[in-house]
Design an enzyme around this catalytic site. Structure first.
Site, PDB file in Angstrom:
ATOM      1  N   LYS A   1      76.599  -1.843  -7.800  1.00 18.50           N
ATOM      2  CA  LYS A   1      75.637  -0.744  -7.885  1.00 18.50           C
ATOM      3  C   LYS A   1      76.129   0.499  -7.142  1.00 18.50           C
ATOM      4  O   LYS A   1      75.862   1.627  -7.556  1.00 18.50           O
ATOM      5  CB  LYS A   1      74.273  -1.194  -7.344  1.00 18.50           C
TER       6      LYS A   1
ATOM      7  N   GLY B   1      70.424  -4.728 -22.116  1.00 18.38           N
ATOM      8  CA  GLY B   1      69.580  -5.665 -21.379  1.00 18.38           C
ATOM      9  C   GLY B   1      68.119  -5.295 -21.486  1.00 18.38           C
ATOM     10  O   GLY B   1      67.346  -5.412 -20.525  1.00 18.38           O
TER      11      GLY B   1
ATOM     12  N   SER C   1      70.707   0.739  -7.692  1.00 24.08           N
ATOM     13  CA  SER C   1      69.845  -0.066  -6.823  1.00 24.08           C
ATOM     14  C   SER C   1      69.916   0.491  -5.418  1.00 24.08           C
ATOM     15  O   SER C   1      70.911   1.116  -5.024  1.00 24.08           O
ATOM     16  CB  SER C   1      70.315  -1.522  -6.822  1.00 24.08           C
TER      17      SER C   1
ATOM     18  N   TYR D   1      76.708  -7.702  -6.025  1.00 24.02           N
ATOM     19  CA  TYR D   1      75.715  -6.872  -6.717  1.00 24.02           C
ATOM     20  C   TYR D   1      75.659  -5.480  -6.079  1.00 24.02           C
ATOM     21  O   TYR D   1      75.690  -4.456  -6.775  1.00 24.02           O
ATOM     22  CB  TYR D   1      74.350  -7.551  -6.640  1.00 24.02           C
TER      23      TYR D   1
ATOM     24  N   ASN E   1      71.167  -0.694 -18.444  1.00 23.03           N
ATOM     25  CA  ASN E   1      70.273  -1.516 -17.645  1.00 23.03           C
ATOM     26  C   ASN E   1      70.784  -2.941 -17.442  1.00 23.03           C
ATOM     27  O   ASN E   1      70.318  -3.638 -16.545  1.00 23.03           O
ATOM     28  CB  ASN E   1      68.889  -1.540 -18.316  1.00 23.03           C
TER      29      ASN E   1
ATOM     30  N   ARG F   1      63.947  -7.781 -21.356  1.00 20.90           N
ATOM     31  CA  ARG F   1      63.117  -8.343 -20.280  1.00 20.90           C
ATOM     32  C   ARG F   1      63.109  -7.435 -19.059  1.00 20.90           C
ATOM     33  O   ARG F   1      63.917  -6.515 -18.941  1.00 20.90           O
ATOM     34  CB  ARG F   1      63.633  -9.728 -19.887  1.00 20.90           C
TER      35      ARG F   1
END
Length: 253
Positions: free
Chosen positions: A164, A14, A146, A160, A93, A17
């Site tokens: 994480k 990833g 995260s 999410y 990532n 960006r």
């Protein structure tokens, strides 16, 4: 300080960006060759590779592939080895973060988030570990976690946060398995950053988020990327199994 990254090669999933892009640029600035993994946006990845080559004079390539596919992951590693000759650093990532409260969440959405964020990290890490063991080489794996792994979510990102949290636990377990082979495995847990993924939320509530951060501002992408560079470097040779807090003091762990 010499981070010892010259003549090494890094694969960043990833990487085209957001934080991935910043990681690619910061690793390249220290002399590392760069393999930018992407799933859809070839043009963006290609433009970044060209920027890296022009600005830093290192090798940079683009490698298309879906980290949730075992077949794709094997092919990604084969292509990088063929074009760069080595992979010393893996940065996991790749990540997605759709928004849905648990009561409204489809199983397909849950599976997609867990598959990309957590299973993808497992698949690429497994490939990296086995490659390094076969080559009898040391290496570094850096996973992007995260703060939601520790703080959870009340805004529809429970899948999410769960993914994480899994990455934090997986990082610790893999580090203990891989240490005997000279492979360091660590994670970075960023706080709020301004990326395409967070832009809409931050634009609506910027003052609110700034007040919640002891440092009083949103992180610059380079501030997080430089921590990844540290963990990918020789300077962090005695650190493994750690998740470094880069939250401006929100969690402080």
């Amino acid at each position: 300080m010499d981070f010892g990254l010259s003549n090494k090669a890094a694969l960043i999933t990833g990487g085209a960006r957001g934080l991935g892009r910043a990681i690619c640029l910061n690793l390249a600035s220290e002399g590392s060759g760069i393999a930018i993994n992407y799933r859809k946006d070839h043009e963006r990845a290609w433009l970044l590779a060209e920027e890296i080559k022009e600005k830093y004079g290192v090798k940079a390539i683009c490698v298309k592939g879906d980290v949730t596919s075992e077949e794709d992951v094997k092919r990604i590693f084969c292509e990088v080895l063929c074009q760069l000759g080595r992979i010393d650093i893996l940065v996991n990532n790749s990540g997605i973060c759709p928004v849905s409260m648990v009561k409204d969440m489809d199983l397909s959405e849950w599976n997609s988030v867990i598959g990309t964020n957590l299973t993808g990290t497992f698949l690429t890490s497994r490939e990296m570990i086995n490659m390094l063991i076969a080559q009898n080489k040391c290496g570094k794996i850096v996973n992007i976690a995260s703060q939601s792994a520790f703080n959870g979510s009340k805004t529809g990102k429970s899948h999410y946060a769960a993914s994480k949290g899994g990455i934090v636990s997986f990082t610790l377990s893999l580090a203990k398995e891989a240490a005997r082979y000279g492979i360091n495995v660590n994670a970075v847990a960023p706080g709020m950053m301004y990326t395409e993924m967070t832009a809409e939320t931050l634009d609506k509530n910027m003052d609110k988020y700034k007040k919640e951060i002891p440092i009083g501002r949103i992180a610059e992408l380079d501030e997080v990327a430089r921590v990844v560079v540290f963990l990918a470097s020789d300077v962090s040779s005695y650190i493994t199994g750690a998740t470094l807090d880069v939250s401006g003091g929100i969690t402080g762990r």
